[in-house]
Design a protein around this motif. Structure first.
Motif, PDB file in Angstrom:
ATOM      1  N   THR A  24      15.320  -2.574  -2.032  1.00  0.00           N
ATOM      2  CA  THR A  24      14.816  -3.582  -2.968  1.00  0.00           C
ATOM      3  C   THR A  24      15.104  -3.245  -4.416  1.00  0.00           C
ATOM      4  O   THR A  24      15.078  -4.125  -5.275  1.00  0.00           O
ATOM      5  CB  THR A  24      13.303  -3.761  -2.794  1.00  0.00           C
ATOM      6  OG1 THR A  24      12.639  -2.522  -3.088  1.00  0.00           O
ATOM      7  CG2 THR A  24      12.965  -4.189  -1.374  1.00  0.00           C
ATOM      8  N   GLY A  25      15.361  -1.960  -4.715  1.00  0.00           N
ATOM      9  CA  GLY A  25      15.563  -1.568  -6.094  1.00  0.00           C
ATOM     10  C   GLY A  25      14.276  -1.477  -6.881  1.00  0.00           C
ATOM     11  O   GLY A  25      14.310  -1.354  -8.105  1.00  0.00           O
ATOM     12  N   VAL A  26      13.127  -1.527  -6.215  1.00  0.00           N
ATOM     13  CA  VAL A  26      11.819  -1.459  -6.874  1.00  0.00           C
ATOM     14  C   VAL A  26      11.177  -0.120  -6.544  1.00  0.00           C
ATOM     15  O   VAL A  26      11.076   0.256  -5.369  1.00  0.00           O
ATOM     16  CB  VAL A  26      10.904  -2.604  -6.411  1.00  0.00           C
ATOM     17  CG1 VAL A  26       9.535  -2.500  -7.056  1.00  0.00           C
ATOM     18  CG2 VAL A  26      11.539  -3.940  -6.751  1.00  0.00           C
ATOM     19  N   TYR A  35       5.767   1.343  -8.862  1.00  0.00           N
ATOM     20  CA  TYR A  35       5.633   0.011  -9.455  1.00  0.00           C
ATOM     21  C   TYR A  35       5.175  -1.001  -8.414  1.00  0.00           C
ATOM     22  O   TYR A  35       4.379  -1.892  -8.699  1.00  0.00           O
ATOM     23  CB  TYR A  35       6.968  -0.424 -10.044  1.00  0.00           C
ATOM     24  CG  TYR A  35       6.974  -1.843 -10.560  1.00  0.00           C
ATOM     25  CD1 TYR A  35       6.499  -2.137 -11.836  1.00  0.00           C
ATOM     26  CD2 TYR A  35       7.443  -2.892  -9.770  1.00  0.00           C
ATOM     27  CE1 TYR A  35       6.487  -3.429 -12.305  1.00  0.00           C
ATOM     28  CE2 TYR A  35       7.432  -4.190 -10.244  1.00  0.00           C
ATOM     29  CZ  TYR A  35       6.958  -4.446 -11.512  1.00  0.00           C
ATOM     30  OH  TYR A  35       6.947  -5.746 -11.973  1.00  0.00           O
ATOM     31  N   ALA A  36       5.676  -0.868  -7.189  1.00  0.00           N
ATOM     32  CA  ALA A  36       5.357  -1.856  -6.156  1.00  0.00           C
ATOM     33  C   ALA A  36       3.938  -1.731  -5.639  1.00  0.00           C
ATOM     34  O   ALA A  36       3.366  -2.715  -5.153  1.00  0.00           O
ATOM     35  CB  ALA A  36       6.341  -1.712  -4.988  1.00  0.00           C
ATOM     36  N   ARG A  80       0.822  -1.196   0.000  1.00  0.00           N
ATOM     37  CA  ARG A  80       0.000   0.000   0.000  1.00  0.00           C
ATOM     38  C   ARG A  80       0.862   1.255   0.000  1.00  0.00           C
ATOM     39  O   ARG A  80       0.468   2.280  -0.551  1.00  0.00           O
ATOM     40  CB  ARG A  80      -0.921  -0.013   1.215  1.00  0.00           C
ATOM     41  CG  ARG A  80      -1.866  -1.197   1.246  1.00  0.00           C
ATOM     42  CD  ARG A  80      -2.646  -1.297   2.530  1.00  0.00           C
ATOM     43  NE  ARG A  80      -3.417  -0.100   2.811  1.00  0.00           N
ATOM     44  CZ  ARG A  80      -4.250   0.012   3.836  1.00  0.00           C
ATOM     45  NH1 ARG A  80      -4.413  -0.998   4.676  1.00  0.00           N
ATOM     46  NH2 ARG A  80      -4.917   1.120   4.033  1.00  0.00           N
ATOM     47  N   ARG A  81       1.997   1.175   0.643  1.00  0.00           N
ATOM     48  CA  ARG A  81       2.910   2.317   0.690  1.00  0.00           C
ATOM     49  C   ARG A  81       4.303   1.794   1.021  1.00  0.00           C
ATOM     50  O   ARG A  81       4.459   0.863   1.804  1.00  0.00           O
ATOM     51  CB  ARG A  81       2.443   3.330   1.738  1.00  0.00           C
ATOM     52  CG  ARG A  81       3.167   4.671   1.670  1.00  0.00           C
ATOM     53  CD  ARG A  81       2.557   5.647   2.651  1.00  0.00           C
ATOM     54  NE  ARG A  81       1.169   5.922   2.342  1.00  0.00           N
ATOM     55  CZ  ARG A  81       0.759   6.832   1.472  1.00  0.00           C
ATOM     56  NH1 ARG A  81       1.654   7.545   0.811  1.00  0.00           N
ATOM     57  NH2 ARG A  81      -0.519   7.035   1.269  1.00  0.00           N
ATOM     58  N   MET A  82       5.321   2.414   0.422  1.00  0.00           N
ATOM     59  CA  MET A  82       6.705   2.005   0.663  1.00  0.00           C
ATOM     60  C   MET A  82       7.555   3.263   0.745  1.00  0.00           C
ATOM     61  O   MET A  82       7.410   4.166  -0.098  1.00  0.00           O
ATOM     62  CB  MET A  82       7.182   1.088  -0.477  1.00  0.00           C
ATOM     63  CG  MET A  82       8.621   0.623  -0.349  1.00  0.00           C
ATOM     64  SD  MET A  82       9.138  -0.399  -1.771  1.00  0.00           S
ATOM     65  CE  MET A  82       8.218  -1.894  -1.476  1.00  0.00           C
ATOM     66  N   ASN A  83       8.416   3.345   1.748  1.00  0.00           N
ATOM     67  CA  ASN A  83       9.202   4.569   1.893  1.00  0.00           C
ATOM     68  C   ASN A  83      10.468   4.517   1.033  1.00  0.00           C
ATOM     69  O   ASN A  83      10.774   3.496   0.389  1.00  0.00           O
ATOM     70  CB  ASN A  83       9.519   4.844   3.363  1.00  0.00           C
ATOM     71  CG  ASN A  83      10.590   3.914   3.909  1.00  0.00           C
ATOM     72  OD1 ASN A  83      10.895   2.891   3.331  1.00  0.00           O
ATOM     73  ND2 ASN A  83      11.159   4.281   5.049  1.00  0.00           N
ATOM     74  N   VAL A  84      11.200   5.619   1.039  1.00  0.00           N
ATOM     75  CA  VAL A  84      12.368   5.750   0.163  1.00  0.00           C
ATOM     76  C   VAL A  84      13.427   4.712   0.494  1.00  0.00           C
ATOM     77  O   VAL A  84      14.033   4.095  -0.394  1.00  0.00           O
ATOM     78  CB  VAL A  84      12.943   7.172   0.270  1.00  0.00           C
ATOM     79  CG1 VAL A  84      14.224   7.297  -0.557  1.00  0.00           C
ATOM     80  CG2 VAL A  84      11.923   8.201  -0.181  1.00  0.00           C
ATOM     81  N   LEU A 117       4.377  -7.862  -2.050  1.00  0.00           N
ATOM     82  CA  LEU A 117       5.782  -7.760  -1.669  1.00  0.00           C
ATOM     83  C   LEU A 117       6.431  -9.135  -1.621  1.00  0.00           C
ATOM     84  O   LEU A 117       7.634  -9.268  -1.853  1.00  0.00           O
ATOM     85  CB  LEU A 117       5.894  -7.074  -0.303  1.00  0.00           C
ATOM     86  CG  LEU A 117       7.304  -6.772   0.193  1.00  0.00           C
ATOM     87  CD1 LEU A 117       7.945  -5.698  -0.673  1.00  0.00           C
ATOM     88  CD2 LEU A 117       7.283  -6.324   1.644  1.00  0.00           C
ATOM     89  N   ALA A 118       5.635 -10.172  -1.348  1.00  0.00           N
ATOM     90  CA  ALA A 118       6.175 -11.529  -1.324  1.00  0.00           C
ATOM     91  C   ALA A 118       6.760 -11.931  -2.669  1.00  0.00           C
ATOM     92  O   ALA A 118       7.625 -12.801  -2.745  1.00  0.00           O
ATOM     93  CB  ALA A 118       5.093 -12.526  -0.906  1.00  0.00           C
ATOM     94  N   GLY A 119       6.304 -11.294  -3.751  1.00  0.00           N
ATOM     95  CA  GLY A 119       6.824 -11.621  -5.074  1.00  0.00           C
ATOM     96  C   GLY A 119       8.271 -11.264  -5.262  1.00  0.00           C
ATOM     97  O   GLY A 119       8.917 -11.755  -6.194  1.00  0.00           O
ATOM     98  N   LEU A 120       8.836 -10.404  -4.384  1.00  0.00           N
ATOM     99  CA  LEU A 120      10.245 -10.053  -4.482  1.00  0.00           C
ATOM    100  C   LEU A 120      11.149 -11.090  -3.833  1.00  0.00           C
ATOM    101  O   LEU A 120      12.366 -11.016  -3.970  1.00  0.00           O
ATOM    102  CB  LEU A 120      10.495  -8.696  -3.815  1.00  0.00           C
ATOM    103  CG  LEU A 120       9.718  -7.493  -4.360  1.00  0.00           C
ATOM    104  CD1 LEU A 120      10.058  -6.258  -3.546  1.00  0.00           C
ATOM    105  CD2 LEU A 120      10.007  -7.275  -5.834  1.00  0.00           C
ATOM    106  N   LEU A 121      10.558 -12.049  -3.120  1.00  0.00           N
ATOM    107  CA  LEU A 121      11.347 -13.011  -2.357  1.00  0.00           C
ATOM    108  C   LEU A 121      11.552 -14.298  -3.126  1.00  0.00           C
ATOM    109  O   LEU A 121      10.896 -14.555  -4.147  1.00  0.00           O
ATOM    110  CB  LEU A 121      10.641 -13.318  -1.032  1.00  0.00           C
ATOM    111  CG  LEU A 121      10.246 -12.119  -0.169  1.00  0.00           C
ATOM    112  CD1 LEU A 121       9.583 -12.602   1.104  1.00  0.00           C
ATOM    113  CD2 LEU A 121      11.450 -11.238   0.132  1.00  0.00           C
TER     114      LEU A 121
END
Length: 411
Positions: free
Chosen positions: A122-124, A128-129, A112-116, A134-138
């Protein structure tokens, strides 16, 4: 609303239905991850135990119980609404400036929200995220565990921590801490996720595009991109040369020649399935080359035998492509059953540690996507860069050349 998050009104049944559907899906993910090495199953075992506790403590009692009361919500005055908006803006600013990588996710790990700091780790990009799990990055083995723990936290079962690994940095463990939040004016709970590393990261696990030069509108020349473009031309040239030098043989030989070229650095795994009269037949499997260590080489050889013995009709992705479906490019595939299972029921994608895949139908341009002569599936595994759209286009062009060579043998 009771202690388990189920609402006490006619909509309570819908909330319970969603919980049951989410539970069934998470159990399917846990089952699909059984093919991981024994040393990596401890996290999955913990997740399975949490799911069993959820059934015993929440789902079963809620299924038999109906609530009759509902907490009324007091109306807000305009002044209070304005104060709430100001407070939300303040919290958003604080959230973005936190030095720790944090993300606000839902019970299914959708961002829902991701900080800087989290985007840098993560480089994402945050845009886009947003809305994506988020589990898809693992790594595949960590996805089910994170989803299970996030769902438990969202249900109000308390905060918890677990160790996970990014797909593009599998050797760097991340400590994930989860705690429940109740956003204002929202009925559904949220989960605050904090990421911590064992040390300071010096490079992103994911590549980022070149940034514009300060003071100018043009971007810096991207040497990496130019080099990659030259490599794609080399692969296309090698494929064309190999097909022209292949002086005869059946379509199976053509596919074997193509697989040999693609496995020489372009893909870690190449699987070719011949389609004849609506029947699929696996004719070629090429896995990673030896030289990665005795244990890894033995594991790759064992998995190659399993893939070769697999019936392609049991691979949903191959079947869909053979029926005339479009080429499929998947990065961090969510459906771990897309390429089927082995004879013991374990997911092939999990065992191969697939981080991206390409599944392309082989047909001539004249056919216009009609009859599919074969299906070519490529895997990249571990920390390798995912397949790009440019690489998918090159595979499409090579697929047409391979199909022409196959039909030349048939004519």
């Amino acid at each position: 609303m009771d202690a388990h998050g189920f609402e006490a009104d006619p909509g309570q049944g819908h909330a319970l239905d969603r919980e049951l559907a989410d539970f069934v899906r998470r159990v399917g993910e846990l089952r699909a991850a059984r093919g991981l090495p024994t040393t990596e199953l401890h996290t999955l075992l913990d997740a399975a135990l949490f799911e069993l506790e959820h059934v015993a403590d929440d789902l079963w009692p809620a299924w038999r119980r109906r609530l009759a009361a509902q907490w009324p919500q007091a109306p807000r005055t305009p002044a209070r609404a304005s104060a709430d908006r100001a407070e939300q803006q303040l919290f958003k600013a604080l959230f973005q400036r936190l030095p720790l990588p944090v993300a606000l996710i839902d019970a299914d790990t959708a961002v829902r929200r991701m900080n800087v700091a989290a985007t840098e780790l993560t480089g994402v990009r945050a845009g886009y995220a947003a809305g994506r799990p988020l589990a898809g990055l693992l790594r595949p083995g960590d996805r089910a565990a994170l989803r299970s723990q996030a769902a438990a936290v969202a249900r109000g079962e308390g905060g918890r921590s677990l160790r996970v690994h990014l797909q593009q940095a599998p050797t760097t463990p991340l400590l994930v801490t989860l705690t429940a939040l109740r956003p204002p004016n929202e009925q559904q709970p949220a989960v605050l996720l904090v990421l911590q590393t064992d040390g300071t990261r010096t490079a992103h696990p994911f590549p980022s595009p070149s940034a514009p030069v300060a003071g100018r509108g043009a971007a810096r020349p991207d040497l990496t991109e130019a080099t990659r473009h030259a490599e794609l031309i080399d692969v296309l040239d090698a494929m064309t040369t190999a097909l022209l030098l292949d002086g005869g043989g059946e379509p199976q030989q053509v596919l074997s020649t193509a697989a040999r070229v693609l496995s020489a650095g372009f893909a870690d795994w190449v699987v070719a399935d011949l389609s004849s009269g609506g029947v699929l037949r696996r004719v070629c499997v090429r896995g990673p080359e030896n030289g990665r260590g005795p244990e890894n080489d033995r594991a790759a050889d064992t998995l190659a035998k399993k893939v070769a013995a697999q019936d392609p009709a049991d691979c949903p992705l191959v079947v869909e492509t053979a029926r005339g479906g479009p080429a499929s490019l998947q990065v961090r595939p969510d459906d771990l059953e897309a390429f089927g299972r082995d004879e013991t029921g374990d997911s092939i994608l999990v065992q191969a540690d697939v981080t991206s895949l390409l599944c392309a139908p082989l047909h001539t341009p004249v056919a216009g996507g009609g009859r599919v002569d074969a299906v070519l599936t490529l895997f990249r595994t571990g920390p390798r860069l995912a397949f790009s759209l440019a690489e998918a286009r090159i595979v499409d062009v090579m697929g047409h050349h391979i199909a022409l060579a196959m039909r030349r043998r048939l004519s």
